[in-house]
Write an enzyme that holds these catalytic residues in place. Sequence first.
Site, PDB file in Angstrom:
ATOM      1  N   THR A 145     -40.651 -11.927 -37.544  1.00  0.00           N
ATOM      2  CA  THR A 145     -41.807 -11.058 -37.825  1.00  0.00           C
ATOM      3  C   THR A 145     -43.041 -11.870 -38.191  1.00  0.00           C
ATOM      4  OG1 THR A 145     -42.515  -9.133 -39.136  1.00  0.00           O
ATOM      5  CG2 THR A 145     -41.342 -10.855 -40.321  1.00  0.00           C
TER       6      THR A 145
ATOM      7  N   ARG B 130     -47.508 -15.365 -48.682  1.00  0.00           N
ATOM      8  CA  ARG B 130     -46.547 -14.290 -48.985  1.00  0.00           C
ATOM      9  C   ARG B 130     -45.370 -14.369 -48.004  1.00  0.00           C
ATOM     10  NH1 ARG B 130     -44.356  -9.853 -45.735  1.00  0.00           N
ATOM     11  NH2 ARG B 130     -43.812  -8.155 -47.135  1.00  0.00           N
ATOM     12  N   VAL B 131     -44.178 -14.252 -48.514  1.00  0.00           N
ATOM     13  CA  VAL B 131     -42.984 -14.216 -47.680  1.00  0.00           C
ATOM     14  C   VAL B 131     -42.325 -12.860 -47.870  1.00  0.00           C
ATOM     15  CG1 VAL B 131     -40.675 -15.194 -47.354  1.00  0.00           C
ATOM     16  CG2 VAL B 131     -42.626 -16.709 -47.744  1.00  0.00           C
ATOM     17  N   GLY B 132     -41.924 -12.254 -46.762  1.00  0.00           N
ATOM     18  CA  GLY B 132     -41.278 -10.943 -46.837  1.00  0.00           C
ATOM     19  C   GLY B 132     -39.767 -11.055 -46.875  1.00  0.00           C
ATOM     20  N   ASP B 133     -39.133  -9.953 -46.580  1.00  0.00           N
ATOM     21  CA  ASP B 133     -37.668  -9.910 -46.596  1.00  0.00           C
ATOM     22  C   ASP B 133     -37.046 -10.580 -45.382  1.00  0.00           C
ATOM     23  OD1 ASP B 133     -38.893  -7.818 -45.045  1.00  0.00           O
ATOM     24  OD2 ASP B 133     -36.894  -6.969 -44.773  1.00  0.00           O
TER      25      ASP B 133
ATOM     26  N   THR C 249     -36.271  -3.480 -41.363  1.00  0.00           N
ATOM     27  CA  THR C 249     -37.678  -3.509 -41.015  1.00  0.00           C
ATOM     28  C   THR C 249     -38.391  -2.617 -42.018  1.00  0.00           C
ATOM     29  OG1 THR C 249     -39.322  -3.048 -39.287  1.00  0.00           O
ATOM     30  CG2 THR C 249     -37.372  -1.659 -39.299  1.00  0.00           C
ATOM     31  N   GLY C 250     -39.657  -2.888 -42.231  1.00  0.00           N
ATOM     32  CA  GLY C 250     -40.375  -2.092 -43.211  1.00  0.00           C
ATOM     33  C   GLY C 250     -41.007  -2.981 -44.255  1.00  0.00           C
TER      34      GLY C 250
ATOM     35  N   THR D 234     -40.836  -5.410 -37.460  1.00  0.00           N
ATOM     36  CA  THR D 234     -40.014  -6.619 -37.341  1.00  0.00           C
ATOM     37  C   THR D 234     -38.995  -6.386 -36.252  1.00  0.00           C
ATOM     38  OG1 THR D 234     -40.142  -7.284 -39.653  1.00  0.00           O
ATOM     39  CG2 THR D 234     -38.142  -7.885 -38.522  1.00  0.00           C
TER      40      THR D 234
ATOM     41  N   SER E 225     -46.700  -7.387 -34.419  1.00  0.00           N
ATOM     42  CA  SER E 225     -45.892  -7.562 -35.627  1.00  0.00           C
ATOM     43  C   SER E 225     -44.823  -8.632 -35.499  1.00  0.00           C
ATOM     44  CB  SER E 225     -45.242  -6.236 -36.011  1.00  0.00           C
ATOM     45  OG  SER E 225     -44.484  -5.741 -34.927  1.00  0.00           O
TER      46      SER E 225
HETATM   47  C1  SD4 Z   1     -42.168  -7.872 -43.970  1.00  0.00           C
HETATM   48  N1  SD4 Z   1     -40.264  -6.615 -43.237  1.00  0.00           N
HETATM   49  O1  SD4 Z   1     -42.748  -8.924 -43.830  1.00  0.00           O
HETATM   50  C2  SD4 Z   1     -41.402  -7.341 -42.800  1.00  0.00           C
HETATM   51  C3  SD4 Z   1     -42.330  -6.561 -41.972  1.00  0.00           C
HETATM   52  C4  SD4 Z   1     -41.732  -5.422 -41.312  1.00  0.00           C
HETATM   53  O2  SD4 Z   1     -41.862  -3.304 -40.527  1.00  0.00           O
HETATM   54  O3  SD4 Z   1     -40.630  -5.351 -40.943  1.00  0.00           O
HETATM   55  N2  SD4 Z   1     -42.378  -4.347 -41.144  1.00  0.00           N
HETATM   56  O4  SD4 Z   1     -42.218  -7.201 -44.994  1.00  0.00           O
END
Ligand code: SD4
Length: 339
Positions: A205, A215-218, A238-239, A187, A84
């Site tokens: 991450t 796609r871009v995450g947080d 994380t998440g 993450t 991850s």
């Molecule tokens: C995301 N927050 O790309 C990251 C991935 C992550 O636990 O943290 N997952 O959404």
Amino acid sequence: MKTGRRQFLSLGTSLVACGTSSISRAAEGAPAVPGTDLPLIVSTWPFGRPANEAALAAILAGGSLLDGVEQGIHVPELDAGNKSVGLGGLPNDAGVVQLDACIMSGPGHRAGSVAALEGIVHPISAARRVMEKTPHVMLVGEGARMFALEQGLASRPNDTAAAYEAWRKKRAEKAAVKPATEKNHDTIALLILGADGNICGGCSTSGWGGKLPGRVGDSPIIGSGLYVDNEVGAAGATGLGENVMRYCGSFLVVELMRQGLHPQEACLEVIRRIAKKDPKGMGISVSFVALDKQGRYGAAGSAAGFQYAVTNRKTSTVLKAPGVGNRDIGPVGGNQSPK
Ligand code: SD4
């Protein structure tokens, strides 16, 4: 390399014996809670522990807090077994690993970020370079990759053409994105309160495994996956990023700490707020870590089971965070420095 507790303690002892014992408590500004041993490092997940220990070693060897953040996060980024974080992470739906990272310095309120970055071994270093070498905060995609290469950062070939063709053929046959589960995302978010009272943090991450290309995450979004305010504290997430970005999650944790909440209570409150608005309720799959200027720290998850790592010169440990949906999972950390 995994650092065992015994090895870690002897590393700390030998570094102190080498004359770095002056690094101890907050010298100026708002003091840490009495008895707090600084630097204090808090990060997400059990794999945060070796990262914390690398961060501590970098600082005790004379590095800055940013060096600590960068070198700490290098550990999971280099770990091929980590699915991850870094280039060993789960690929997107086109079979390509796209990485997100950011870094923030409390002093100067500076930030750098990279998103959808391909083929670069250490995205956290690219983020730091964006912060330190450009007038920008965020670079994405091919621009971020070219910048990282220009900066001399290590790269590994990422042959996207074949993967893209395979993805294009398969796409018509199936739903493009695999649903996110606890298993296909994680993450590292790593926060440091230094002996001088300054705060820095970083986040890295490979994001949601099977995500749509681009796609871009947080995690690389300042205020979502990470936020640092040198007057208050820092938080990281994380998440499932989609459930963090829509709420500026880490920013909100820090703002609640500014209003006086303990870091752990601030994390819990943000999760409650997200869950209240979200039709999925506690199925939102988000967790936060946080520390404040006083050396207090905490974490919380939308469900029980989130673990986080806390490290100082005396100890390095993994704690269970309370889940908002099930708070009875103790033992729970989060009051002051680990003893
Ligand atoms: C995301 N927050 O790309 C990251 C991935 C992550 O636990 O943290 N997952 O959404």
